[in-house]
Motif scaffolding. Structure first.
Motif, PDB file in Angstrom:
ATOM      1  N   GLU A 115      -4.743  -0.614  -2.682  1.00 49.40           N
ATOM      2  CA  GLU A 115      -4.820  -0.058  -4.038  1.00 49.40           C
ATOM      3  C   GLU A 115      -3.422   0.041  -4.638  1.00 49.40           C
ATOM      4  N   GLN A 116      -3.316  -0.468  -5.865  1.00 51.96           N
ATOM      5  CA  GLN A 116      -2.015  -0.511  -6.510  1.00 51.96           C
ATOM      6  C   GLN A 116      -2.130  -0.431  -8.021  1.00 51.96           C
ATOM      7  N   ALA A 117      -1.138   0.175  -8.619  1.00 50.09           N
ATOM      8  CA  ALA A 117      -0.981   0.133 -10.072  1.00 50.09           C
ATOM      9  C   ALA A 117      -0.154  -1.109 -10.365  1.00 50.09           C
ATOM     10  N   THR A 118      -0.519  -1.839 -11.421  1.00 52.63           N
ATOM     11  CA  THR A 118       0.186  -3.078 -11.726  1.00 52.63           C
ATOM     12  C   THR A 118       0.211  -3.327 -13.218  1.00 52.63           C
ATOM     13  N   MET A 119       1.185  -4.098 -13.640  1.00 57.43           N
ATOM     14  CA  MET A 119       1.264  -4.565 -15.026  1.00 57.43           C
ATOM     15  C   MET A 119       2.037  -5.874 -15.026  1.00 57.43           C
ATOM     16  N   PHE A 120       1.645  -6.769 -15.921  1.00 56.76           N
ATOM     17  CA  PHE A 120       2.301  -8.066 -16.068  1.00 56.76           C
ATOM     18  C   PHE A 120       2.745  -8.227 -17.507  1.00 56.76           C
ATOM     19  N   PHE A 121       3.934  -8.795 -17.684  1.00 55.49           N
ATOM     20  CA  PHE A 121       4.449  -9.080 -19.020  1.00 55.49           C
ATOM     21  C   PHE A 121       5.484 -10.196 -18.903  1.00 55.49           C
ATOM     22  N   ARG A 122       5.927 -10.705 -20.046  1.00 55.62           N
ATOM     23  CA  ARG A 122       6.915 -11.785 -20.075  1.00 55.62           C
ATOM     24  C   ARG A 122       8.226 -11.296 -20.686  1.00 55.62           C
ATOM     25  N   ASP A 123       9.314 -11.900 -20.217  1.00 50.25           N
ATOM     26  CA  ASP A 123      10.597 -11.672 -20.869  1.00 50.25           C
ATOM     27  C   ASP A 123      10.685 -12.591 -22.089  1.00 50.25           C
ATOM     28  N   PRO A 124      11.739 -12.488 -22.891  1.00 50.18           N
ATOM     29  CA  PRO A 124      11.823 -13.315 -24.099  1.00 50.18           C
ATOM     30  C   PRO A 124      11.864 -14.822 -23.839  1.00 50.18           C
ATOM     31  N   SER A 125      12.188 -15.239 -22.611  1.00 52.20           N
ATOM     32  CA  SER A 125      12.209 -16.660 -22.271  1.00 52.20           C
ATOM     33  C   SER A 125      10.914 -17.126 -21.628  1.00 52.20           C
ATOM     34  N   GLY A 126       9.915 -16.245 -21.540  1.00 55.79           N
ATOM     35  CA  GLY A 126       8.610 -16.620 -20.991  1.00 55.79           C
ATOM     36  C   GLY A 126       8.451 -16.414 -19.502  1.00 55.79           C
ATOM     37  N   ASN A 127       9.466 -15.878 -18.809  1.00 60.91           N
ATOM     38  CA  ASN A 127       9.335 -15.597 -17.381  1.00 60.91           C
ATOM     39  C   ASN A 127       8.365 -14.437 -17.191  1.00 60.91           C
ATOM     40  N   ALA A 128       7.394 -14.605 -16.299  1.00 59.22           N
ATOM     41  CA  ALA A 128       6.396 -13.563 -16.041  1.00 59.22           C
ATOM     42  C   ALA A 128       6.909 -12.597 -14.983  1.00 59.22           C
ATOM     43  N   LEU A 129       6.698 -11.301 -15.256  1.00 60.30           N
ATOM     44  CA  LEU A 129       7.081 -10.246 -14.326  1.00 60.30           C
ATOM     45  C   LEU A 129       5.865  -9.405 -13.984  1.00 60.30           C
ATOM     46  N   GLU A 130       5.805  -8.940 -12.745  1.00 60.76           N
ATOM     47  CA  GLU A 130       4.816  -7.955 -12.316  1.00 60.76           C
ATOM     48  C   GLU A 130       5.571  -6.758 -11.771  1.00 60.76           C
ATOM     49  N   ILE A 131       5.246  -5.593 -12.282  1.00 63.48           N
ATOM     50  CA  ILE A 131       5.782  -4.350 -11.747  1.00 63.48           C
ATOM     51  C   ILE A 131       4.593  -3.599 -11.165  1.00 63.48           C
ATOM     52  N   LYS A 132       4.702  -3.207  -9.907  1.00 61.68           N
ATOM     53  CA  LYS A 132       3.576  -2.524  -9.271  1.00 61.68           C
ATOM     54  C   LYS A 132       4.028  -1.300  -8.509  1.00 61.68           C
ATOM     55  N   ALA A 133       3.056  -0.469  -8.132  1.00 58.42           N
ATOM     56  CA  ALA A 133       3.281   0.697  -7.282  1.00 58.42           C
ATOM     57  C   ALA A 133       2.062   0.823  -6.385  1.00 58.42           C
ATOM     58  N   MET A 134       2.291   1.120  -5.139  1.00 57.79           N
ATOM     59  CA  MET A 134       1.204   1.257  -4.178  1.00 57.79           C
ATOM     60  C   MET A 134       0.706   2.704  -4.139  1.00 57.79           C
ATOM     61  N   ALA A 135      -0.613   2.864  -4.090  1.00 52.28           N
ATOM     62  CA  ALA A 135      -1.183   4.203  -3.911  1.00 52.28           C
ATOM     63  C   ALA A 135      -0.661   4.802  -2.599  1.00 52.28           C
ATOM     64  N   ASP A 136      -0.587   3.956  -1.557  1.00 55.32           N
ATOM     65  CA  ASP A 136      -0.018   4.341  -0.268  1.00 55.32           C
ATOM     66  C   ASP A 136       1.048   3.303   0.066  1.00 55.32           C
ATOM     67  N   PRO A 137       2.325   3.625  -0.147  1.00 58.91           N
ATOM     68  CA  PRO A 137       3.385   2.644   0.078  1.00 58.91           C
ATOM     69  C   PRO A 137       3.378   2.023   1.480  1.00 58.91           C
ATOM     70  N   ASP A 138       2.847   2.725   2.477  1.00 57.05           N
ATOM     71  CA  ASP A 138       2.780   2.170   3.825  1.00 57.05           C
ATOM     72  C   ASP A 138       1.774   1.032   3.933  1.00 57.05           C
ATOM     73  N   LYS A 139       0.965   0.825   2.912  1.00 58.58           N
ATOM     74  CA  LYS A 139      -0.064  -0.226   2.931  1.00 58.58           C
ATOM     75  C   LYS A 139       0.363  -1.473   2.156  1.00 58.58           C
ATOM     76  N   LEU A 140       1.642  -1.590   1.812  1.00 56.22           N
ATOM     77  CA  LEU A 140       2.107  -2.726   1.033  1.00 56.22           C
ATOM     78  C   LEU A 140       1.697  -4.065   1.654  1.00 56.22           C
ATOM     79  N   PHE A 141       1.751  -4.177   2.973  1.00 59.58           N
ATOM     80  CA  PHE A 141       1.422  -5.429   3.650  1.00 59.58           C
ATOM     81  C   PHE A 141       0.109  -5.347   4.419  1.00 59.58           C
ATOM     82  N   ALA A 142      -0.701  -4.316   4.176  1.00 61.73           N
ATOM     83  CA  ALA A 142      -1.964  -4.135   4.897  1.00 61.73           C
ATOM     84  C   ALA A 142      -2.968  -5.225   4.529  1.00 61.73           C
ATOM     85  N   SER A 143      -3.683  -5.721   5.518  1.00 59.19           N
ATOM     86  CA  SER A 143      -4.697  -6.749   5.264  1.00 59.19           C
ATOM     87  C   SER A 143      -6.078  -6.125   5.124  1.00 59.19           C
ATOM     88  N   GLU A 144      -6.269  -4.948   5.642  1.00 60.06           N
ATOM     89  CA  GLU A 144      -7.574  -4.284   5.522  1.00 60.06           C
ATOM     90  C   GLU A 144      -7.395  -2.788   5.378  1.00 60.06           C
TER      91      GLU A 144
END
Length: 144
Positions: A115-144
């Motif tokens: 579970e994560q909060a996320t948002m995507f947007f572009r810079d003025p040159s069209g590069n896509a960025l994702e900024i996210k936050a994990m509900a449980d930071p210890d699960k950043l790489f969790a598969s299940e």
């Protein structure tokens, strides 16, 4: 866990636009620069905007997307994983500034290990960025 900072160089069409977006809007302090590049402290990581109009034009000519949890996520993209309170403050600031989002600030994979909060947007040159936050930071790489 202490992570070493990553380094990312990416193309932009205009350094003043990059300075305004990354520096003024996102709040990333500027580091070294020259006439064709500028680096920023991107939440503890080094990103470098290089003037490369041909690369910007080539990227604008086509865009790939990948389906993730019901959203069409732009590929490529880069970003950072922030603490939840810092993510919310940035989401509020970007929304208040009228930034156009590719994917509005949202929570995905609700009630799942990733579970994560996320948002995507572009810079003025069209590069896509994702900024996210994990509900449980210890699960950043969790598969299940």
């Amino acid at each position: 866990m202490t992570l070493p900072p990553f380094h990312l160089a990416f193309p932009v069409h205009d350094l003043d636009a990059a300075r305004n977006f990354y520096g003024a809007l996102l709040g990333c302090p500027e580091g070294r620069s020259d006439k064709d590049w500028v680096d920023f402290d991107f939440f503890g990581h080094q990103i470098v905007a290089h003037v490369a109009p041909a690369s910007v034009a080539a990227r604008a000519a086509g865009e790939d997307r990948n389906a993730v949890d019901g959203e069409a996520v732009p590929v490529p993209h880069f970003g950072v994983v922030l603490p939840m309170d810092q993510w919310q403050a940035l989401a509020d600031r970007l929304t208040g500034a009228g930034l156009q989002f590719i994917i509005e600030p949202t929570v995905r994979f609700r009630d799942a290990p990733g579970e994560q909060a996320t948002m995507f947007f572009r810079d003025p040159s069209g590069n896509a960025l994702e900024i996210k936050a994990m509900a449980d930071p210890d699960k950043l790489f969790a598969s299940e």
